[in-house]
Design a protein around this motif. Sequence first.
Motif, PDB file in Angstrom:
ATOM      1  N   PHE A 176     -14.280  -9.841  22.596  1.00  0.00           N
ATOM      2  CA  PHE A 176     -14.648 -10.363  23.912  1.00  0.00           C
ATOM      3  C   PHE A 176     -13.902 -11.657  24.263  1.00  0.00           C
ATOM      4  N   CYS A 177     -12.722 -11.858  23.674  1.00  0.00           N
ATOM      5  CA  CYS A 177     -11.920 -13.013  24.078  1.00  0.00           C
ATOM      6  C   CYS A 177     -11.437 -12.814  25.517  1.00  0.00           C
ATOM      7  N   GLN A 178     -11.128 -13.915  26.177  1.00  0.00           N
ATOM      8  CA  GLN A 178     -10.679 -13.882  27.557  1.00  0.00           C
ATOM      9  C   GLN A 178      -9.195 -14.217  27.631  1.00  0.00           C
ATOM     10  N   VAL A 179      -8.489 -13.620  28.609  1.00  0.00           N
ATOM     11  CA  VAL A 179      -7.053 -13.850  28.748  1.00  0.00           C
ATOM     12  C   VAL A 179      -6.718 -14.162  30.204  1.00  0.00           C
ATOM     13  N   ALA A 180      -5.686 -14.993  30.383  1.00  0.00           N
ATOM     14  CA  ALA A 180      -5.179 -15.307  31.715  1.00  0.00           C
ATOM     15  C   ALA A 180      -3.724 -15.730  31.577  1.00  0.00           C
ATOM     16  N   SER A 181      -2.957 -15.552  32.655  1.00  0.00           N
ATOM     17  CA  SER A 181      -1.548 -15.925  32.638  1.00  0.00           C
ATOM     18  C   SER A 181      -1.341 -17.214  33.401  1.00  0.00           C
ATOM     19  N   VAL A 182      -0.440 -18.048  32.878  1.00  0.00           N
ATOM     20  CA  VAL A 182      -0.036 -19.290  33.537  1.00  0.00           C
ATOM     21  C   VAL A 182       1.475 -19.385  33.406  1.00  0.00           C
ATOM     22  N   GLY A 183       2.205 -19.128  34.488  1.00  0.00           N
ATOM     23  CA  GLY A 183       3.662 -19.126  34.392  1.00  0.00           C
ATOM     24  C   GLY A 183       4.133 -18.058  33.423  1.00  0.00           C
ATOM     25  N   SER A 184       4.881 -18.471  32.404  1.00  0.00           N
ATOM     26  CA  SER A 184       5.380 -17.548  31.381  1.00  0.00           C
ATOM     27  C   SER A 184       4.488 -17.521  30.144  1.00  0.00           C
ATOM     28  N   ASP A 185       3.289 -18.091  30.256  1.00  0.00           N
ATOM     29  CA  ASP A 185       2.377 -18.175  29.120  1.00  0.00           C
ATOM     30  C   ASP A 185       1.182 -17.240  29.285  1.00  0.00           C
ATOM     31  N   LEU A 186       0.712 -16.737  28.161  1.00  0.00           N
ATOM     32  CA  LEU A 186      -0.559 -16.021  28.086  1.00  0.00           C
ATOM     33  C   LEU A 186      -1.541 -16.930  27.375  1.00  0.00           C
ATOM     34  N   VAL A 187      -2.667 -17.232  28.013  1.00  0.00           N
ATOM     35  CA  VAL A 187      -3.678 -18.117  27.436  1.00  0.00           C
ATOM     36  C   VAL A 187      -4.857 -17.275  26.963  1.00  0.00           C
ATOM     37  N   VAL A 188      -5.266 -17.474  25.707  1.00  0.00           N
ATOM     38  CA  VAL A 188      -6.348 -16.708  25.090  1.00  0.00           C
ATOM     39  C   VAL A 188      -7.447 -17.670  24.674  1.00  0.00           C
ATOM     40  N   LEU A 189      -8.679 -17.393  25.116  1.00  0.00           N
ATOM     41  CA  LEU A 189      -9.805 -18.292  24.850  1.00  0.00           C
ATOM     42  C   LEU A 189     -11.006 -17.544  24.290  1.00  0.00           C
ATOM     43  N   GLY A 190     -11.714 -18.215  23.396  1.00  0.00           N
ATOM     44  CA  GLY A 190     -13.057 -17.785  23.007  1.00  0.00           C
ATOM     45  C   GLY A 190     -13.124 -16.457  22.290  1.00  0.00           C
ATOM     46  N   ASN A 198       4.000 -17.780  24.510  1.00  0.00           N
ATOM     47  CA  ASN A 198       5.072 -18.003  25.471  1.00  0.00           C
ATOM     48  C   ASN A 198       6.037 -16.823  25.440  1.00  0.00           C
ATOM     49  N   PHE A 199       6.208 -16.170  26.576  1.00  0.00           N
ATOM     50  CA  PHE A 199       7.035 -14.974  26.630  1.00  0.00           C
ATOM     51  C   PHE A 199       8.526 -15.273  26.597  1.00  0.00           C
ATOM     52  N   VAL A 200       8.920 -16.516  26.837  1.00  0.00           N
ATOM     53  CA  VAL A 200      10.338 -16.858  26.759  1.00  0.00           C
ATOM     54  C   VAL A 200      10.763 -17.025  25.302  1.00  0.00           C
ATOM     55  N   SER A 201       9.979 -17.767  24.528  1.00  0.00           N
ATOM     56  CA  SER A 201      10.311 -17.979  23.114  1.00  0.00           C
ATOM     57  C   SER A 201       9.698 -16.918  22.203  1.00  0.00           C
TER      58      SER A 201
END
Length: 355
Positions: A109-123, A140-143
């Motif tokens: 039940f972790c949560q995900v959201a995108s910010v620019g080229s990043d994927l942020v995973v919480l909880g 980070n999808f670039v690196s």
Amino acid sequence: MELIPGLPYDIARDCLIRVKYKQLATVVSICKSWKSETESPEFRRLRKATCTGQKLIVMAQARVNPSQASNIMKNGVSPVYRFTLLEPDTGDWCELPPIPGFSDGLPLFCQVASVGSDLVVLGGLDPVTWEVSVSVFIFNFVSATWRRGADMPGVRRSFFGFASDFDRMVYVVGGHDGDKNALRSTMAYDTAKDEWLSLPDMARERDECKAIFRHGKLHVIGGYCTEMQGRFERTAEVFEIASWQWENVLDDLLEDAMCPKTCVCGSDGELYMCRGGSVVALKGSTWQPVADLPADVSNIANVTAWQDKLVVIGTAGFREPYMAYVFDLKNYKWKKMETPQQYSGHVQSGCYLEI
């Protein structure tokens, strides 16, 4: 600055802009000038403006071993979740590298959201101990690398609303604490500064609410208070970023007291959700059916909006494989995506981003 020897800067930059996202990690490792160029906000803006970026749906999805798929579906073996990617323009599926230290699968039940080229995973919940996680992980999808963010402060919360402004901030709203008490508290995480900010409390407790960033404001839809325990409200609240305060509660935003997890904001700014076998849209103050759901996705696991389309993941019934469909918001037509068996597992959460 000479990016490619012998080529004018504009032409060399155009060559880099056309690199597929899976090769970007190699590009940034070649030299400092390529790294600086590909990591800049202008590079991402140009990829989007020239339609050379890749559109991705990221999902926390149950792993399905094709040789054991029938046993998992029939016997209800506890699933292990990992991140999968669907490129809806091409129909290609793949997996993300696992989060370091999570060999037993993603937090449940972790949560995900995108910010620019990043994927942020919480909880989420530790898949072995079931302890509530306060960890923040960013891919980070670039690196093509994971990094650890500052832990989520305050009470350990589960089943909270989570939304991104798609620039640098993500917002955490509601949920419940370790004693199942629904929460009114809200906060924001600045991905650029790796800092958490407190927001004013909402007017109501909202467990299992849905958070959506719409028209530059944070919308928190549905949920329920401690005393109601699973009986959802039809109300919503809106947080005005500019004034840093909550507006008046919106009564009866939802027509039915139901879980708002499928509610999303389309590129047209309208709200859509799946309800009673249909896709419905909020037209003014009324939810109106716009299309019937395909029979083999009548039980919805996840809905993600991207540009003028919705990606709907669902199943025909209990312990049946999950399928992916794309719904065009312009002509209200469905397109079935080919879903390989190893990507037919249940989806807990998902988001859209363009690289």
